[in-house]
Every structure is written in structure tokens, then in C-alpha cells.
Design a protein around this motif. Structure first.
Motif, PDB file in Angstrom:
ATOM      1  N   ASP A  32       0.893  -1.153   0.000  1.00 30.29           N
ATOM      2  CA  ASP A  32       0.000   0.000   0.000  1.00 30.29           C
ATOM      3  C   ASP A  32       0.935   1.207   0.000  1.00 30.29           C
ATOM      4  N   THR A  33       1.253   1.690  -1.176  1.00 23.62           N
ATOM      5  CA  THR A  33       2.270   2.735  -1.304  1.00 23.62           C
ATOM      6  C   THR A  33       1.783   4.090  -0.792  1.00 23.62           C
ATOM      7  N   LYS A  34       0.476   4.277  -0.719  1.00 23.56           N
ATOM      8  CA  LYS A  34      -0.047   5.526  -0.156  1.00 23.56           C
ATOM      9  C   LYS A  34       0.181   5.541   1.353  1.00 23.56           C
ATOM     10  N   LEU A  35      -0.166   4.439   2.014  1.00 25.76           N
ATOM     11  CA  LEU A  35      -0.018   4.340   3.455  1.00 25.76           C
ATOM     12  C   LEU A  35       1.447   4.390   3.869  1.00 25.76           C
ATOM     13  N   HIS A  36       2.313   3.755   3.089  1.00 29.15           N
ATOM     14  CA  HIS A  36       3.724   3.626   3.454  1.00 29.15           C
ATOM     15  C   HIS A  36       4.630   4.538   2.629  1.00 29.15           C
ATOM     16  N   LEU A  37       4.082   5.608   2.100  1.00 28.28           N
ATOM     17  CA  LEU A  37       4.839   6.476   1.192  1.00 28.28           C
ATOM     18  C   LEU A  37       6.135   6.990   1.820  1.00 28.28           C
ATOM     19  N   SER A  38       6.040   7.580   2.994  1.00 27.41           N
ATOM     20  CA  SER A  38       7.219   8.176   3.620  1.00 27.41           C
ATOM     21  C   SER A  38       8.285   7.117   3.913  1.00 27.41           C
ATOM     22  N   PHE A  39       7.852   5.965   4.424  1.00 28.93           N
ATOM     23  CA  PHE A  39       8.771   4.864   4.717  1.00 28.93           C
ATOM     24  C   PHE A  39       9.499   4.419   3.448  1.00 28.93           C
ATOM     25  N   LEU A  40       8.747   4.228   2.371  1.00 28.68           N
ATOM     26  CA  LEU A  40       9.347   3.768   1.125  1.00 28.68           C
ATOM     27  C   LEU A  40      10.267   4.827   0.516  1.00 28.68           C
ATOM     28  N   GLN A  41       9.900   6.078   0.627  1.00 30.67           N
ATOM     29  CA  GLN A  41      10.773   7.151   0.133  1.00 30.67           C
ATOM     30  C   GLN A  41      12.128   7.110   0.838  1.00 30.67           C
ATOM     31  N   ASP A  42      12.109   6.910   2.144  1.00 28.04           N
ATOM     32  CA  ASP A  42      13.359   6.861   2.908  1.00 28.04           C
ATOM     33  C   ASP A  42      14.198   5.650   2.509  1.00 28.04           C
ATOM     34  N   ILE A  43      13.539   4.489   2.399  1.00 28.81           N
ATOM     35  CA  ILE A  43      14.251   3.255   2.037  1.00 28.81           C
ATOM     36  C   ILE A  43      14.854   3.369   0.639  1.00 28.81           C
ATOM     37  N   ILE A  44      14.064   3.843  -0.293  1.00 33.62           N
ATOM     38  CA  ILE A  44      14.536   3.958  -1.678  1.00 33.62           C
ATOM     39  C   ILE A  44      15.646   4.989  -1.776  1.00 33.62           C
ATOM     40  N   GLY A  45      15.562   6.055  -0.981  1.00 34.57           N
ATOM     41  CA  GLY A  45      16.649   7.023  -0.946  1.00 34.57           C
ATOM     42  C   GLY A  45      17.957   6.388  -0.507  1.00 34.57           C
ATOM     43  N   GLU A  46      17.892   5.523   0.514  1.00 34.54           N
ATOM     44  CA  GLU A  46      19.089   4.813   0.975  1.00 34.54           C
ATOM     45  C   GLU A  46      19.673   3.920  -0.118  1.00 34.54           C
ATOM     46  N   LEU A  47      18.796   3.193  -0.794  1.00 31.44           N
ATOM     47  CA  LEU A  47      19.257   2.258  -1.826  1.00 31.44           C
ATOM     48  C   LEU A  47      19.844   3.003  -3.019  1.00 31.44           C
ATOM     49  N   LYS A  48      19.217   4.087  -3.395  1.00 33.72           N
ATOM     50  CA  LYS A  48      19.740   4.867  -4.518  1.00 33.72           C
ATOM     51  C   LYS A  48      21.090   5.486  -4.174  1.00 33.72           C
ATOM     52  N   GLU A  49      21.234   5.908  -2.931  1.00 36.78           N
ATOM     53  CA  GLU A  49      22.523   6.457  -2.501  1.00 36.78           C
ATOM     54  C   GLU A  49      23.610   5.397  -2.592  1.00 36.78           C
ATOM     55  N   ALA A  50      23.224   4.125  -2.429  1.00 35.83           N
ATOM     56  CA  ALA A  50      24.174   3.017  -2.538  1.00 35.83           C
ATOM     57  C   ALA A  50      24.350   2.564  -3.987  1.00 35.83           C
ATOM     58  N   GLY A  51      23.645   3.195  -4.913  1.00 37.30           N
ATOM     59  CA  GLY A  51      23.787   2.862  -6.331  1.00 37.30           C
ATOM     60  C   GLY A  51      23.028   1.628  -6.757  1.00 37.30           C
ATOM     61  N   ILE A  52      21.944   1.317  -6.049  1.00 38.08           N
ATOM     62  CA  ILE A  52      21.171   0.099  -6.331  1.00 38.08           C
ATOM     63  C   ILE A  52      19.831   0.465  -6.964  1.00 38.08           C
ATOM     64  N   ARG A  53      19.492  -0.179  -8.080  1.00 35.50           N
ATOM     65  CA  ARG A  53      18.186   0.021  -8.714  1.00 35.50           C
ATOM     66  C   ARG A  53      17.092  -0.557  -7.830  1.00 35.50           C
ATOM     67  N   THR A  54      15.953   0.100  -7.796  1.00 38.47           N
ATOM     68  CA  THR A  54      14.873  -0.323  -6.902  1.00 38.47           C
ATOM     69  C   THR A  54      13.612  -0.705  -7.663  1.00 38.47           C
ATOM     70  N   SER A  55      12.889  -1.647  -7.091  1.00 37.22           N
ATOM     71  CA  SER A  55      11.587  -2.062  -7.605  1.00 37.22           C
ATOM     72  C   SER A  55      10.667  -2.307  -6.415  1.00 37.22           C
ATOM     73  N   ILE A  56       9.399  -1.954  -6.561  1.00 36.32           N
ATOM     74  CA  ILE A  56       8.407  -2.141  -5.502  1.00 36.32           C
ATOM     75  C   ILE A  56       7.398  -3.202  -5.937  1.00 36.32           C
ATOM     76  N   PHE A  57       7.223  -4.222  -5.109  1.00 37.35           N
ATOM     77  CA  PHE A  57       6.238  -5.276  -5.351  1.00 37.35           C
ATOM     78  C   PHE A  57       4.850  -4.689  -5.102  1.00 37.35           C
ATOM     79  N   ILE A  58       3.973  -4.773  -6.095  1.00 39.19           N
ATOM     80  CA  ILE A  58       2.729  -4.009  -6.017  1.00 39.19           C
ATOM     81  C   ILE A  58       1.599  -4.710  -6.757  1.00 39.19           C
TER      82      ILE A  58
END
Length: 240
Positions: free
Chosen positions: A106-132
Motif C-alpha cells: 500500500d504505497t499511499k499508506l507507506h509512502l514516507s517509509f518507502l521514500q526513505d528506504i529507496i533514498g538509501e538504496l539509490k545512494e548506494a547505487g542500487i536500482r529499486t523495484s516495488i512489489f505491487i
């Protein structure tokens, strides 16, 4: 051509049922790539009931195609993937006790959490995908997380394919189109098989990647791994 990532969790499940190292997940990953797989997927869970943390580190040096690690972004998982640096991390909302993935975020409910996680992964140079899933609002909020891709949870399609494949595919076509319009690339996975894969791939022509484990490993018991991978890749050839 849509890429085929082979999920080797079930190989690890078989190994763990007896202990030891047979079958050897590293050898299977090497062979799968030699036989034409475009990537290897693993989903390490906290209880290590199939892929173990040690497996992830052992596999990394032998992956010459693409390494996709799935999982819930707990602190332990994030530490693991930032150390291993796979090509892609697929974020799933599974609780630790889940038998298998059974729903998308539920990306609406968990938007802020996912933004933070994806920011961390992108900073590490890792491509991200969300199961949806196929909820269009969730697709739009997925784009707000800054993820690179979404992976469509295809169990509902697989379950309804035999009854009415046109009706089964409709929400996935709509969701995939919405994702692309929102600037996302589209992956797919869960219960895709030799029976239903070709039609799914044909109806979503811009599909980038499918991750398949259970059905593919089961088919390999009958056909052998090399022939099975060839059969799956044949289903993913784009018609001209």
C-alpha cells in the motif's frame, strides 16, 4: 525480449531439508546463467528457511548477469543489500512469518517509509523495484517514492487465467500502462508459468523482466534445468 530472472529459493529449500550443500545454490546459479537466464533472484528471509545470508555473499561473485534480491526492508535486510550491492532490490511487504509473498505494498499508506528506504538504496547505487498490486492509486503513489520500477504481483492473473484469460489480464494491462505513464519501468512475478507466461508477455509488450522460481524449478524436475530455461525464454520472445 523480456528478461528472465530465475528465483533459486526452492533450490535452497531442498538443500536445507537435508542439510549439507546438495543441491548447491551457487552451482545452480552459475548453470542457470550458462543456460540462458538473464538474472538470478533470491529472497532471504529472517528465519533462513531457504536462502541464507551466507548464500547471498557466496552468490554475489558468480553473478555475471543481474542479481535481484527481494525482501522486506528491515534494518538487517538493508545492511545486507548495502554490503552486497546487487543490481536490483525488490521491496516486498511480507512479515517475517509469511510463507510466500501474498500482496503488494500500500504505497499511499507507506509512502514516507518507502521514500526513505529507496533514498538509501539509490545512494548506494542500487536500482529499486516495488512489489505491487494493480490498484491504480498505489501505482501513482509508487511513482512518488522515486522507485525505478514496480513488480506487478501476478498471482491473481495466474489464478484466473484458465477461467478467462482476457478478464484476468485486464487489470494488469491497465496497471502497467499507468506505471509507464508515471515514468516507471515494469517487472512482474508470482505464479507465472509455462502455461500463462506467453499471453502475459504479449499483452504487456514493454515488460522489462519476470522473476520466476516455483514453477520453473518444478518444471526442471521433468525437463532438466537447461531445457526448462530455454522453454521459459521462448515464451518471452516479443512478436514482431
Amino acid at each position: 525480449m523480456t528478461k528472465l530472472s530465475v528465483n533459486i529459493n526452492k533450490v535452497a529449500t531442498l538443500r536445507n531439508s537435508r542439510g549439507g550443500s546438495i543441491p548447491n545454490v551457487v552451482r545452480v546459479a552459475i548453470d542457470a546463467q550458462d543456460f540462458g537466464a538473464d538474472g538470478i533472484t533470491v529472497h532471504p528471509r529472517p528465519d533462513e528457511r531457504h536462502i541464507r545470508r551466507r548464500d547471498v555473499f557466496d552468490l554475489r561473485p558468480v553473478i555475471r548477469t543481474e542479481f535481484n534480491i527481494e525482501g522486506y526492508p528491515s534494518p538487517e535486510f538493508m545492511e545486507l543489500v548495502k554490503n552486497v550491492k546487487p543490481h536490483q532490490v525488490t521491496l516486498v511487504p511480507d512479515p517475517p512469518e509469511a510463507l510466500t509473498s501474498s500482496a503488494g505494498w500500500d504505497t499511499k499508506l507507506h509512502l514516507s517509509f518507502l521514500q526513505d528506504i529507496i533514498g538509501e538504496l539509490k545512494e548506494a547505487g542500487i536500482r529499486t523495484s516495488i512489489f505491487i498490486g494493480t490498484d491504480l492509486e498505489h501505482i501513482l503513489y509508487a511513482a512518488k517514492t522515486n522507485t525505478d520500477r514496480v513488480e506487478l504481483y501476478t498471482e491473481p492473473y495466474a489464478s484466473n487465467y484458465a477461467k478467462d484469460r482476457e478478464k484476468a489480464i485486464e487489470p494488469f494491462v491497465e496497471a502497467a500502462n499507468a506505471a509507464v505513464k508515471a515514468g516507471l519501468m515494469v517487472n512482474a512475478g508470482h505464479d507465472l508459468s509455462l502455461e500463462n507466461l506467453k499471453y502475459f508477455n504479449e499483452r504487456i509488450p514493454f515488460l522489462k523482466e519476470v522473476s520466476i522460481g516455483h514453477a520453473l524449478i518444478a518444471d526442471a524436475l521433468y525437463f532438466g534445468l537447461e531445457k526448462t530455461i530455454r522453454l521459459y525464454k521462448e515464451q518471452l520472445v516479443k512478436e514482431k
